[in-house]
Design a protein around this motif. Sequence first.
Motif, PDB file in Angstrom:
ATOM      1  N   GLU A   7       6.425   1.548  11.540  1.00 39.97           N
ATOM      2  CA  GLU A   7       5.237   0.682  11.507  1.00 39.97           C
ATOM      3  C   GLU A   7       4.782   0.328  12.923  1.00 39.97           C
ATOM      4  O   GLU A   7       3.580   0.310  13.204  1.00 39.97           O
ATOM      5  N   GLU A  42      -0.701  -2.315  10.140  1.00 40.12           N
ATOM      6  CA  GLU A  42       0.622  -1.821  10.539  1.00 40.12           C
ATOM      7  C   GLU A  42       1.412  -2.923  11.239  1.00 40.12           C
ATOM      8  O   GLU A  42       2.600  -3.108  10.994  1.00 40.12           O
ATOM      9  N   HIS A  82       1.132  -2.900   1.851  1.00 33.16           N
ATOM     10  CA  HIS A  82       0.241  -2.470   2.934  1.00 33.16           C
ATOM     11  C   HIS A  82      -0.110  -0.990   2.765  1.00 33.16           C
ATOM     12  O   HIS A  82      -1.208  -0.562   3.080  1.00 33.16           O
ATOM     13  N   GLU A  83       0.833  -0.230   2.207  1.00 31.77           N
ATOM     14  CA  GLU A  83       0.579   1.197   1.992  1.00 31.77           C
ATOM     15  C   GLU A  83      -0.402   1.387   0.826  1.00 31.77           C
ATOM     16  O   GLU A  83      -1.276   2.251   0.879  1.00 31.77           O
TER      17      GLU A  83
HETATM   18 FE   LIG Z   1       2.354   1.634   7.691  1.00 29.66          FE
END
Ligand SMILES: [Fe+2]
Length: 155
Positions: free
Chosen positions: A21, A51, A129-130
């Motif tokens: 990340e 990220e 987040h993905e």
């Molecule tokens: Fe990521």
Amino acid sequence: MNSDRPTDQYLKTLKLYYEEEVEGEAYFAKLSERLQDPDHKEKMHLMALVENYAAAAVEPLLQKYDLTPRCAEELRVSGHAQAQNSSIDWAQLISGMQKTFPGYIGDFERLEAMAPPADLPPLKVLTAHEIAAIDFLEKEANGDPDSGAPFLLWD
Ligand SMILES: [Fe+2]
């Protein structure tokens, strides 16, 4: 026997994903710098922020287990180099990410499956987040003017 003690495989993977990340943030920041279109620059800037958010969510777990990640500068240099070598053709970038990102969901879910229950909240941020990034990619590929909406949750 302490059943809460995580496996070495869990700890190794946790550290690796944190590092990825941090590297990813540098990658997207450099891509944003290289792109010309202000809209594309902004979207890769948002990706870098997401990220950063994901890395920050997981960081306390590294502290909890006394794990030392690769140094941030090294990760930054590596992320920048990857972006420097990447195509900056927007359609290619988006379709490339559409191919690779779904695989990360499985990776993150496997990490969750190895985790002690107390670690799940930050790991769910990592998975989420993905999902947001994939949602963005799909909208962007379909020409949706609100493609950046999945990132708004992360502001
Ligand atoms: Fe990521």
